[in-house]
Design a protein around this motif. Sequence first.
Motif, PDB file in Angstrom:
ATOM      1  N   ASP A 101      45.993 150.646  15.586  1.00  0.00           N
ATOM      2  CA  ASP A 101      46.176 149.228  15.782  1.00  0.00           C
ATOM      3  C   ASP A 101      46.986 148.023  14.331  1.00  0.00           C
ATOM      4  O   ASP A 101      48.351 147.764  15.417  1.00  0.00           O
ATOM      5  N   GLU A 104      51.047 150.122  15.154  1.00  0.00           N
ATOM      6  CA  GLU A 104      51.389 148.606  16.254  1.00  0.00           C
ATOM      7  C   GLU A 104      51.977 147.714  15.553  1.00  0.00           C
ATOM      8  O   GLU A 104      53.380 147.412  15.845  1.00  0.00           O
ATOM      9  N   GLN A 312      51.247 140.913  17.069  1.00  0.00           N
ATOM     10  CA  GLN A 312      51.662 140.961  18.001  1.00  0.00           C
ATOM     11  C   GLN A 312      51.557 139.890  19.510  1.00  0.00           C
ATOM     12  O   GLN A 312      52.234 139.902  20.427  1.00  0.00           O
TER      13      GLN A 312
END
Length: 424
Positions: A101, A104, A312
């Motif tokens: 994660d 990402e 994000q």
Amino acid sequence: MTSLSKRQFLKSLIGTTALSTWAGLEETLANVTHMSATTLANQEEFWIKIRTAYPVTNDFIQLENGYYSLAAQPVMDGYLKHIQDVNSVSSYYMRTRQFSDKRESQSQLAKLLGCSPDELIITRNTTESLDTVIGGLNWKAGDEAIMALQDYGAMLDMFKLQARRHGIVNRTVSLPNHPKSDEEIVNLYEKAITPRTRLLMVCHMVNITGQILPIRQITEMAHKHNVEVMVDGAHAFGQLNFKMDDLGGCDYYASSLHKWLGTPLGAGILYVRKDKIAPLWPMFADSSVPDDDIRKLNHTGTHPVATDLAIQDAIKFQESIGIERKEARLRYLQHYWTDQVRHHPNIVLNTSEVPARSCAIANVGIAGKPPAELAKSLFSTYKIFTVAIDNPNAGVQGVRVTPHLYTTTAELDTFVKALKELAG
């Protein structure tokens, strides 16, 4: 025990994002698709709608977003959800999903910056990022570094530490607040270079005045002298529309994400050009990572992973508005108030009036009034929060003013009125 899928575990990152908490965003943006960023910058009705996405305080006018800017409510909703999700399975998440994660988030940041994910790590802030470079270089006694009096104090302190530890020589220049040209700035740095110079540190945007420096020209000049360039981009990333290719191939770049990208506190980035990774010594050892892998610089132990995940959400929120629109609005807000006071006989602006040389940040003083007294008067009398900058050696004495997307022109009218009254 089977592995939890990303969809099962962190639904907020794939489809059910925090942006759903602000249902009017898509409609608001759809109504202005025909407008250029410059035209939209002064459309107050649009930006008042954007303001509704932020949990703005009514207790005072917030004009000190440069230290830590308010995260939008959709970002905060996502952040709180990540905390709950991670906590619900605790160490299971840390051992199964943490690193993929984070990768990402790292990849999305690299795309924004215009570099490879293998050249970027997520840190806690700009200070940590730049100190990683300053402390990681293999200094020898007599090596020289160049910096400016207007650079951030923590970086100057780190260079002083290397001088004590390794015997390096620090050479400082002083930046003019109102340069006549880019060449003036480039020549200032070039004159400080000697055959022993190894590193030149330069601000992308000077934190105390908001001055934007010609990074490409400085980098290209320094590289001709075989000098590496480290850029302090604490205030540029998330405020200015740029990519790494625009910066002339600088060797190192750092920024804080809780400033203008609008993440929760405790997120930053460090870019290291691929060929510069191997020579850097890590601050904390990690024998599992090879010398030419940037992850060797990122072994900081267990940390709050929800902050990494919320990056994000912050990226998605910024991209929904658009960095071009964001930069144009922030520059418009700064000139909205500075243009009204620039020629007042008792008001001193320490920021250039040339649009390309600044964006959101500006610094203003009042003749004969100490910066701390000015900041105190603005807050106690007018409920306007700024920060005092009293650095006579750097030629900057005033308060730093940093509006954000949620700042209204009505609030800036109050600020202008206050300045004029205090200036007499």
